[in-house]
Design an enzyme around this catalytic site. Structure first.
Site, PDB file in Angstrom:
ATOM      1  N   ASP A 357       0.843  -1.204   0.000  1.00 20.53           N
ATOM      2  CA  ASP A 357       0.000   0.000   0.000  1.00 20.53           C
ATOM      3  C   ASP A 357       0.879   1.256   0.000  1.00 20.53           C
ATOM      4  OD1 ASP A 357       0.361   0.940   3.062  1.00 20.53           O
ATOM      5  OD2 ASP A 357       0.275  -1.237   2.953  1.00 20.53           O
ATOM      6  N   ASP A 359       0.645   3.578   2.318  1.00 21.65           N
ATOM      7  CA  ASP A 359       0.368   4.099   3.652  1.00 21.65           C
ATOM      8  C   ASP A 359      -0.830   5.052   3.560  1.00 21.65           C
ATOM      9  OD1 ASP A 359       0.968   3.883   6.371  1.00 21.65           O
ATOM     10  OD2 ASP A 359       2.067   5.757   6.362  1.00 21.65           O
TER      11      ASP A 359
HETATM   12  N1  LIG Z   1       1.257   1.184   5.781  1.00 27.12           N
HETATM   13  C1  LIG Z   1       1.761   0.292   6.628  1.00 27.12           C
HETATM   14  N2  LIG Z   1       2.256   0.690   7.816  1.00 27.12           N
HETATM   15  C2  LIG Z   1       2.797  -0.216   8.667  1.00 27.12           C
HETATM   16  N3  LIG Z   1       2.860  -1.525   8.429  1.00 27.12           N
HETATM   17  C3  LIG Z   1       2.374  -1.959   7.273  1.00 27.12           C
HETATM   18  N4  LIG Z   1       2.307  -3.184   6.754  1.00 27.12           N
HETATM   19  C4  LIG Z   1       1.727  -3.080   5.550  1.00 27.12           C
HETATM   20  N5  LIG Z   1       1.411  -1.794   5.261  1.00 27.12           N
HETATM   21  C5  LIG Z   1       1.808  -1.071   6.322  1.00 27.12           C
END
Ligand SMILES: Nc1ncnc2[nH]cnc12
Ligand SMILES: CSC[C@H]1O[C@H](OP(=O)(O)O)[C@H](O)[C@@H]1O
Length: 418
Positions: A357, A359
């Protein structure tokens, strides 16, 4: 080993991201798994499947595929699946079989360990082999009852079969006991061989993914692996991206971390030890992972820096922007203290980052959520398995003796008080 082969005209099913096999009677079957708890909230919606699986199952059902749900909800209903409130009996489907299991790919492939010792427990292997043989060589009708057996075993057999049968040989489950640091994440580890190299698989979040990043017993996990004779650890980690160019679905090689964890304990095996961390990950293993990913044709970013947050919550926008301003590439939750402990034990350790992703900083993309991570992980887990298998073949070509001696020396020299 049973000679499974991909169904030649099964292109309809490839959106499952799982291979579709054909048995000797020309019937199709496939497997998929998902994390029931994280994806659809087991407690609140016990009878619903994640939307993407539901769509897939509807499609497969309409094509006449049998759906075999071995997830928690249907554990007691030997054959069939409940989809959108309707119960689909396996007997209604004639062309094939889709097995569903409530486990993510992610944890199942979190750790791959190489080891040197041999084990003699053959019971489960025998059992699995029998199962595989039935699966491939008999009419699907006749293995329905057989398949219902492993559901109640709760010994990881199903998980293991789904996740690893295509890549591991001589598979068995190996029971592990409590360590001086407490219990590891699982009471039994999957063991098998890839290209004659011994491999253990341990999910850091446990068999049912019920251990949060802060509660993972990193010391017990690493200690267990070391005791089993593991010398290398190939870790995977789901990560959020902090850079546009590092997109969800990409792979990355971890090179540096910034530690933002603040409550987790068990950060050292010793009373006083100062393990150096200028390059926490093993450079040779990093190169192997990178080379393997590129060789497989995947987009992979070398030399990444990740901020390891405490979690389990995801970051605020302000935090995400702060991490970007530090020049970091990724954010995740499990690298610390895992990598430093691996160094204390003199293990050769590297992490393959699975970018799930953006974030929460990206204005045009969805913010991170469990659903988003799980969905992206399905695609990434296939890539990760491929990269790990290729890496093991490369690892096998190298004499690691000097590297291991050097790591052991650095580890010894870092201890001030045992
Ligand atoms: N955005 C994110 N922040 C922290 N851990 C994650 N694991 C997968 N995506 C994450
Ligand atoms: C559901 S997203 C957060 C999830 O991803 C990380 O897993 P890992 O680094 O073990 O692959 C993190 O620990 C969380 O469990």
């Amino acid at each position: 080993m049973v000679n499974h082969h991909y169904a030649t005209n099964a292109q309809y099913y490839y959106h499952l991201h799982n291979p579709v096999y054909q048995n000797n009677d020309g019937q199709y079957y496939s497997f998929c798994s998902f994390d029931w708890n994280q994806t659809c909230g087991y407690r609140s919606q016990p009878n619903s499947l994640p939307f993407y699986l539901r769509d897939e199952i509807e499609t497969l059902s309409s094509l006449g595929m049998m759906v075999f749900d071995v997830s928690k909800v249907d554990r007691n209903q030997a054959i069939g699946a409940r989809i959108s409130g309707r119960y689909y009996s396996a007997y209604n489907f004639t062309k094939g079989c889709l097995m569903i299991k409530s486990l993510t790919y992610g944890p199942a492939i979190s750790h791959w360990m190489l080891r040197q010792r041999d084990h003699t427990d053959r019971i489960l292997y025998h059992y699995m082999n029998d199962w595989q043989t039935k699966m491939s060589h008999t009419n699907i009708d006749s293995y329905w009852t057989f398949l219902s057996l492993p559901i109640d075993l709760s010994n990881g057999a199903v998980k293991f079969f789904i996740d690893d049968s295509t890549i591991l040989t001589n598979i068995k489950m190996v029971k592990v006991s409590e360590t001086p640091y407490g219990l590891p994440s699982d009471s039994e580890l999957v063991f098998g061989q890839i290209d004659d190299v011994d491999v253990y698989i341990l999910g850091r979040h446990g068999h049912d993914h019920d251990i949060s990043p802060s509660n993972v017993n990193y010391r017990a996990n690493l200690w267990t692996l070391k005791q089993l004779g593991c010398t290398h650890i190939l870790a995977t980690s789901a990560c959020g991206s902090l850079k546009e160019s590092i997109a969800p679905g990409h792979l990355g090689i971890m090179d540096q971390y910034i530690d933002r964890t603040n409550v987790r304990g068990g950060r050292s095996f010793y009373k006083v030890a100062h393990i150096p961390q200028p390059r926490p990950f093993d450079p040779t293993l990093q190169d192997i992972l990178y080379k393997s990913a590129i060789e497989a044709g995947y987009i992979c970013h070398p030399s990444l820096t990740a901020v390891c947050i405490e979690g389990p919550r995801f970051s605020t926008l302000a935090e995400s922007r702060l991490y970007q301003s530090w020049g970091a590439d990724l954010v995740n939750m499990t690298m610390v203290p895992e990598v430093q402990l691996a160094n204390e034990l003199g293990l050769i350790y590297a992490t393959l980052a699975l970018v799930t992703d953006y974030d929460c900083w990206h204005s045009d993309e969805l913010s991170v959520s469990v659903d988003l991570v799980t969905k992206t992980l399905r695609e990434l887990s296939t890539k990760a398995k491929d990269v790990l298998v290729r890496s093991i073949k490369h690892i096998k070509q190298i004499d690691w003796t000097k590297n291991l001696e050097n790591k052991a020396m650095i580890a010894r020299n870092s201890i001030m008080v045992e």
